[in-house]
Scaffold this motif. Structure first.
Motif, short mmCIF file in Angstrom:
data_model
loop_
_atom_site.label_atom_id
_atom_site.label_comp_id
_atom_site.label_asym_id
_atom_site.label_seq_id
_atom_site.Cartn_x
_atom_site.Cartn_y
_atom_site.Cartn_z
N ASN A 184 -31.20 23.89 8.61
CA ASN A 184 -31.32 22.40 8.06
C ASN A 184 -32.76 22.28 7.52
O ASN A 184 -32.88 21.57 6.79
CB ASN A 184 -30.93 21.61 9.12
CG ASN A 184 -29.47 21.77 9.57
OD1 ASN A 184 -28.61 22.17 8.82
ND2 ASN A 184 -29.38 21.31 10.80
N ASP A 225 -34.72 15.68 15.29
CA ASP A 225 -33.78 16.83 15.84
C ASP A 225 -33.43 17.72 14.63
O ASP A 225 -32.54 17.22 13.73
CB ASP A 225 -32.90 15.78 16.24
CG ASP A 225 -31.51 16.60 16.90
OD1 ASP A 225 -31.54 17.84 16.76
OD2 ASP A 225 -30.72 15.86 17.52
N THR A 274 -30.89 19.61 14.43
CA THR A 274 -29.47 19.82 14.25
C THR A 274 -29.06 18.81 13.31
O THR A 274 -27.97 18.98 12.96
CB THR A 274 -28.94 19.78 15.63
OG1 THR A 274 -28.97 18.31 16.23
CG2 THR A 274 -29.31 20.81 16.56
N ASP A 275 -29.70 17.73 12.95
CA ASP A 275 -29.59 16.70 12.20
C ASP A 275 -30.02 16.76 10.61
O ASP A 275 -31.18 16.68 10.45
CB ASP A 275 -29.94 15.26 12.92
CG ASP A 275 -29.58 14.14 11.82
OD1 ASP A 275 -28.74 14.28 10.81
OD2 ASP A 275 -29.68 12.94 12.24
N PRO A 276 -29.16 17.41 9.72
CA PRO A 276 -29.77 17.50 8.43
C PRO A 276 -30.31 16.22 7.87
O PRO A 276 -31.39 16.24 6.88
CB PRO A 276 -28.54 17.73 7.52
CG PRO A 276 -27.60 18.55 8.61
CD PRO A 276 -27.91 17.54 9.85
N ALA A 277 -29.76 15.12 7.87
CA ALA A 277 -30.45 13.99 7.69
C ALA A 277 -31.76 13.57 8.09
O ALA A 277 -32.74 13.30 7.44
CB ALA A 277 -29.51 12.74 7.68
N ALA A 278 -31.90 13.90 9.51
CA ALA A 278 -33.21 13.68 9.93
C ALA A 278 -34.13 14.78 9.54
O ALA A 278 -35.43 14.33 9.18
CB ALA A 278 -33.11 13.92 11.44
N ARG A 322 -38.44 15.73 18.88
CA ARG A 322 -37.43 14.71 19.26
C ARG A 322 -38.09 13.36 19.71
O ARG A 322 -37.84 12.17 19.52
CB ARG A 322 -36.41 15.03 20.39
CG ARG A 322 -35.52 16.23 19.83
CD ARG A 322 -34.74 16.70 20.98
NE ARG A 322 -33.72 17.85 20.65
CZ ARG A 322 -32.32 17.34 20.33
NH1 ARG A 322 -31.93 16.54 20.62
NH2 ARG A 322 -31.67 18.53 20.20
N GLU A 354 -26.32 26.19 17.14
CA GLU A 354 -26.51 24.92 16.40
C GLU A 354 -27.85 24.67 16.38
O GLU A 354 -28.45 24.35 15.26
CB GLU A 354 -25.80 23.51 16.79
CG GLU A 354 -25.84 22.53 16.02
CD GLU A 354 -24.88 22.57 14.99
OE1 GLU A 354 -25.41 22.31 13.92
OE2 GLU A 354 -23.79 23.21 15.03
N THR A 355 -28.79 24.57 17.28
CA THR A 355 -30.01 24.44 17.62
C THR A 355 -30.85 25.67 16.88
O THR A 355 -31.71 25.64 16.16
CB THR A 355 -30.57 24.16 18.91
OG1 THR A 355 -29.81 23.13 19.35
CG2 THR A 355 -32.09 23.84 18.88
N GLY A 395 -30.37 25.12 13.03
CA GLY A 395 -31.51 23.96 12.98
C GLY A 395 -32.54 24.51 11.90
O GLY A 395 -32.97 23.66 11.26
#
Length: 293
Positions: free
Chosen positions: A127, A70, A72-76, A49, A119-120, A124
């Protein structure tokens, strides 16, 4: 390189430089894995992060790229993978290491915290893997390493959220293995026992608020015991990181790697337990077929 080469200290088969993509590299086991991969002569994309924290933890190196991520963020995840490809042209080894720990009895863990755990810790890695797989498929080569836990092999009280996420991780990775094997992509689950990482530290572990009297005594005992274990765990994460760099070079890396003597014990106990459960009502189980089958 064979496992025998590693165990006997053979140095004849020096592995070619590969590109490792490691999540959660800013502290704990992720930092050790990044350092071990660099020491083995590989290039490393170390994510977290806070990229500055990652660089400080791992150390400056010409073969190191730090990227903000991060999980948890697919775009990231897609952006981080693209940054890795832009710099090194490929990704050979993905280490899904980022995670956290929400501890507590099921009734006392809030639904929001339970979902945050999954989620994480489960979504994660999914993702990041989803973003990496097209890169590996294009080269018909790659290794997906997922850091699971002995809590993904056997559950226990105070672990409902964590074990749920890790059990899900185990089923996903085991099922993914035959899907990607035709593309030359291998998978390896790593189930560490207790290693001296920051998992039990306040930065990584969140305890559910004790609000139900029926659980109060056990909550106090468990939290006290776990806090007392922080920094006292017997496993050496640097040795585990070194072992992973060698396992990654095997022609056939294991689907699961029990990391630590305590983890081996968990594997053995679980296997015996499953066999005992299969035997306990064997005749009843075998007599459930339709009469006309």
């Amino acid at each position: 390189m064979t496992e025998q080469d590693y165990m006997t200290g053979e140095k004849e088969n020096v592995p070619a430089k590969k590109v490792w993509f490691i999540t959660g590299a800013g502290r704990g086991m992720g930092t050790d894995i990044a350092k071990a991969a660099l020491a083995a002569g590989h290039a490393v994309v170390a994510t977290g992060r806070n990229p500055e924290k990652v660089t400080h933890a791992v150390g400056e190196n010409q073969d190191l790229l730090t990227v903000k991520l991060d999980v948890t963020d697919p775009a990231a995840a897609e952006a981080a993978v693209q940054a890795a490809v832009d710099r090194f042209g490929q990704i050979d080894v993905l280490v899904n290491n980022a995670g956290n720990f929400y501890a507590g009895f099921f009734e006392e863990i809030t639904p929001e915290d339970f979902r945050a755990q999954v989620e994480t810790t489960m979504f994660g890695p999914m993702n990041v893997t989803r973003a990496v797989l097209p890169v590996m498929r294009a080269r018909h080569s790659g290794l997906l390493i997922t850091i699971s836990s002995t809590a993904g092999i056997t559950g226990g009280e105070f672990l409902t959220a964590y074990a749920a996420a890790k059990f899900g991780l185990e089923g996903w990775a085991e099922s993914l293995a035959p899907e990607v094997a035709p593309f030359g992509i291998r998978t390896m689950l790593v189930e560490p026992g207790f290693f001296r990482t920051e998992l039990l530290s306040p930065e990584s572990t969140s305890y559910a608020v004790s609000a139900i009297e029926d659980y109060a005594e056990r909550t106090e005992q468990t939290v006290t015991a776990w806090k007392g274990m922080d920094g006292q765990q017997g496993g050496d994460p640097a040795k585990l990181a070194d072992a992973l760099t060698h396992l990654a070079e095997l022609d056939e890396p294991p689907l699961r790697f029990a990391a630590g003597a305590d983890a081996v014990g968990v594997f053995e106990a679980r296997a015996k337990e499953l066999l005992a459960q299969a035997d306990a009502h064997r005749e009843l189980s075998k007599n459930l077929a339709r009469d006309d089958a």
